[in-house]
Design an enzyme around this catalytic site. Structure first.
Site, short mmCIF file in Angstrom:
data_model
loop_
_atom_site.label_atom_id
_atom_site.label_comp_id
_atom_site.label_asym_id
_atom_site.label_seq_id
_atom_site.Cartn_x
_atom_site.Cartn_y
_atom_site.Cartn_z
N HIS A 225 0.89 -1.38 -0.02
CA HIS A 225 0.16 0.24 -0.02
C HIS A 225 0.91 1.17 0.00
CE1 HIS A 225 -3.71 2.40 1.37
NE2 HIS A 225 -2.84 3.03 1.57
N GLU A 226 1.80 1.62 0.97
CA GLU A 226 2.73 2.56 1.14
C GLU A 226 3.49 2.89 -0.29
OE1 GLU A 226 1.85 4.91 3.06
OE2 GLU A 226 0.52 3.75 4.19
N HIS A 229 1.73 4.41 -2.84
CA HIS A 229 1.73 5.81 -2.73
C HIS A 229 3.20 6.44 -3.18
CE1 HIS A 229 -2.11 6.60 -0.66
NE2 HIS A 229 -1.91 5.92 0.40
N HIS A 232 3.80 6.40 -7.08
CA HIS A 232 2.88 7.21 -7.69
C HIS A 232 3.49 8.57 -7.41
CE1 HIS A 232 -1.59 8.85 -7.52
NE2 HIS A 232 -0.97 9.30 -8.79
#
Length: 434
Positions: A225-226, A229, A232
């Protein structure tokens, strides 16, 4: 000064309110707090979760008039701000700066309402799996199956994440591993370190990922998940000038959730142990329930509060309680006993002081599901278009950025695809228990 209602709510619920003691699984007296409530509500001992539920919401009930006043004041403040800026409605005032049509919000609520039978079915299956004659609100969070916790080292977690993210292609995986090997991540818990997980950084810096890796499967998901981020952010800062390198909240959770969706899909497909497979299926079902169904129920409540007060209809604690109760009855269906204590739950949710914010959790999840689905199906250009989305930053309005990448959030299709996945998981669950 206009933030006063939120500040008062924050102080009252986090500093001044106390919840007394309850007995834990071992029969010991322990203090109930907002921090440990989440573990008690998942307890295998039903009397523990019932006691925690009744004690927590019983305390909120004592302050319902005060909490209704802070919420009303906050909504009125936002509505006043919308009016003086000549917006047609409070919701337009919130969505317009990012050029998001009001219809996106309204369609999301309509789509979820049209598919509530899926959530009703989930409640029915969960009730059966838990062996309950009656399903109460305090039974909602308890896991349907317990599995022995595996200790997964960080390196093993990285290997699992690589397997799950393989469909994103070599370029993405190389960047993912370069980040891990070149020190993007502060991995472990440490004295004075904040809890949870976080991704940050500046325009000219590498991304910084804060984890509190605890050797569990959940931590592998958090890593994916992190890093979603951070990659991105890495692409956006590399490809965009400073002014367009940041991205809006509407897009912010898409990359991280796409990674989680790809990972859980891989873990479910490769699992051969029946119990572990059931556990993983339930994990994804719960994620959709809490991120999509629950957040859109919140969004529906928000619309009710803003529209009522905008029309000059006064709202009391009794009105809020009644509206919240009716929403829970509608969303959870005939197999759920909607306990009286839940009526005050609206008072516990700080997001209502950030107007028209929560629906973006659901739209972000829906966009991520749509990306994951097209990537896993191997659709032509799915990966290049997704990478292009990651490189776009804030160079256009969020709806346009997503549309260019093949996900049109002005239609109900992405949200419908998420519900289709929810139904697919329910079928897998039903098949595994029969």
């Amino acid at each position: 000064s206009l933030d006063a209602p939120s500040s008062i709510h924050n102080m009252l619920t986090n500093a001044d309110m106390t919840f007394g003691n309850i007995k834990d699984e071992d029969g010991d007296e322990v203090e109930l707090t907002e921090g440990n409530y989440s573990s008690f509500i998942k307890s295998k001992d039903r009397s523990v979760r019932e006691a925690a539920f009744k004690r927590l919401f019983g305390e909120y009930k004592k302050f319902d008039n005060t909490l209704a006043t802070t919420l009303t004041s906050s909504v009125k403040s936002f509505n006043f701000s919308a009016r003086v800026r000549k917006y047609e409605s409070p919701i337009e005032a919130s969505l317009s700066p990012n050029d998001i049509p009001v219809s996106v919000y309204e369609n999301a609520i309509k789509t979820i309402n049209d598919n509530l039978s899926s959530l009703h079915r989930y409640v029915k299956i969960k009730k059966k799996l838990l062996g309950l004659e009656q399903m109460h609100m305090y039974d909602l969070y308890v896991p349907i199956i317990e599995v022995e916790k595996e200790k997964i080292s960080f390196d093993e977690g990285v290997k699992l994440a690589n397997e799950g993210l393989k469909p994103l292609g070599e370029e993405y995986l190389n960047l993912f591993n370069e980040g891990i090997n070149s020190g993007w991540i502060d991995k472990y818990e440490n004295k004075g370190k904040r809890g949870g997980a976080y991704s940050w950084g500046g325009y000219k810096t590498m991304p910084y990922v804060l984890l509190n890796y605890n050797y569990e499967l959940h931590d592998v998901s958090t890593l994916a998940h992190e890093m979603g981020h951070s990659i991105h952010s890495y692409y956006s800062r590399k490809e965009q000038p400073y002014i367009y390198a940041g991205y809006t909240l509407f897009c912010a959770e898409v990359a991280s959730t796409t990674n989680e969706a790809l990972l859980i899909h891989h873990l479910i497909n490769k699992e051969t142990d029946k119990k572990k497979k059931l556990y993983l299926i339930n994990q994804e079902l719960e994620q959709i329930r809490t991120t999509v169904f629950r957040q859109l129920m919140f969004a529906e409540f928000e619309l009710y509060t803003h529209e009522s007060l905008e029309k000059g209809i006064p709202l009391t604690a009794e009105d809020y309680n009644k509206a919240w109760h009716e929403l829970n009855v509608k969303y959870f269906g005939p197999d759920m006993i909607v306990d009286e204590e839940i009526n005050i739950e609206w008072a516990r949710i700080p997001h209502f002081y950030s107007d028209f914010y929560v629906y973006q959790y659901a739209t972000g999840y829906a966009a991520a599901s749509a990306f994951a689905k097209s990537i896993l199906e191997g659709k032509e250009d799915a990966v290049p278009r997704y990478i292009e989305f990651l490189k776009s930053g804030g160079s256009n309005y969020p709806i346009e950025i997503l549309k260019k990448a093949g996900v049109d959030m002005t239609t109900s299709r992405p949200l419908e695809a998420t519900i289709e996945r929810f139904n697919e998981l329910l079928d897998m669950l039903a098949k595994e228990i029969n």
